[in-house]
Write an enzyme that holds these catalytic residues in place. Structure first.
Site, PDB file in Angstrom:
ATOM      1  N   GLY A 160       0.902  -1.132  -0.087  1.00  0.00           N
ATOM      2  CA  GLY A 160       0.021  -0.025  -0.066  1.00  0.00           C
ATOM      3  C   GLY A 160       0.934   1.287  -0.026  1.00  0.00           C
ATOM      4  CE1 TYR A 161       5.107   5.380   3.300  1.00  0.00           C
ATOM      5  CE2 TYR A 161       6.922   4.463   2.005  1.00  0.00           C
ATOM      6  CZ  TYR A 161       6.356   5.454   2.624  1.00  0.00           C
ATOM      7  OH  TYR A 161       7.241   6.526   2.780  1.00  0.00           O
ATOM      8  CB  THR A 162       5.255   0.239  -2.659  1.00  0.00           C
ATOM      9  OG1 THR A 162       6.122   0.131  -1.890  1.00  0.00           O
ATOM     10  CG2 THR A 162       5.851   0.388  -4.088  1.00  0.00           C
ATOM     11  CB  SER A 164       0.168   5.458  -1.117  1.00  0.00           C
ATOM     12  OG  SER A 164       1.439   5.427  -0.596  1.00  0.00           O
TER      13      SER A 164
END
Length: 256
Positions: A160-162, A164
């Site tokens: 999810g971080y990547t 985003s």
């Protein structure tokens, strides 16, 4: 243009999201040192007496605190409405707030994905669009997104971080393409491996920490204060002809 004066932010008003600690706090203090008045926003920011407020005041700056849950759209729009009523001119927007949740991709649940995307991507788009409208109308403004090394790379256990941060890199270019001709500069800063809460798990893992440190040409983890200069530059007239750029502040990681 006088180079010394071009970094002066006196009289400017800057919103800094995620300012209560780490990189965001240092960015707020750095902007205050350059003369900007700071509007700080965080989900847990105290109305008075926060660490960031004390540090801004200590360098002779001014600070106004706002609380907002950037994972909740109602809270985002309420924050925007309140700020526009109380601060009609926003010169600088620093989209720094973000979160990271670590779980292997095969087990990464929807609620983790949604939370990260809402805070790291959706909120930043909404804030930029809404405050950017007024910048366009005035013909001037600076927007800086906090990107990541994972704007360029895949990462491990943080899908999810990547996703985003990859998308935020796209927003930098998308906004810049439309707004550069309207007097609004939109750029990004991509931190490397920095000693903040987000990297605590990595720093506490002896194997990962050693592997990361061995690749950094500067030979150290970054510090939050390493971002004062870059954010002041991109928020100032010194960056007048800089549009759609993502500045890596990573001790040389991406050049390795």
């Amino acid at each position: 243009m006088n180079v010394k004066n071009s970094f002066d932010l006196s009289g400017k008003v800057a919103i800094v999201t995620g300012c209560s600690s780490g990189i965001g706090k240092s960015m707020a203090v750095g902007l205050a040192e350059a003369g900007a008045r700071i509007i700080g926003v965080s989900s847990r920011l105290s109305p008075e007496g926060s660490d960031v407020e004390r540090e801004v005041l200590a360098v002779g700056g001014q600070f106004s605190a706002y609380q907002a849950d950037l994972g909740n759209r109602d809270s985002i729009y309420a924050f925007i409405k309140k700020v526009k009523e109380e601060e009609p001119v926003i010169d600088i927007l620093i989209n720094n707030a973000g979160t990271i949740l670590r779980t292997p991709v095969a087990e990464h649940p929807d609620d983790m994905w949604d939370k990260v995307i809402n805070i790291n991507l959706d909120a930043q788009f909404i804030l930029t669009r809404e405050f950017g409208k007024d910048m366009i109308a005035r013909g001037s403004g600076k927007v800086v997104f906090t990107c990541s090394l994972l704007t360029f790379q895949g990462g491990i256990n943080v899908p999810g971080y990547t996703a985003s941060k990859s998308a935020v890199g796209g927003l930098v270019k998308a906004f810049a393409n439309e707004w550069a001709s309207k007097g609004v500069n939109v750029n990004g800063i991509a931190p490397g491996y920095i000693t903040t809460d987000n990297t605590q798990a990595l720093r506490e893992d002896p194997e990962r920490s050693k592997s990361i440190l061995s690749r950094i040409p500067a030979g150290r983890w970054g510090e939050a204060d390493d971002f004062k200069g870059p954010v002041v530059f991109l928020s100032s007239e010194a960056a007048h002809y800089v549009h759609g750029t993502i500045l890596t502040v990573d001790g040389g990681w991406m050049g390795r």
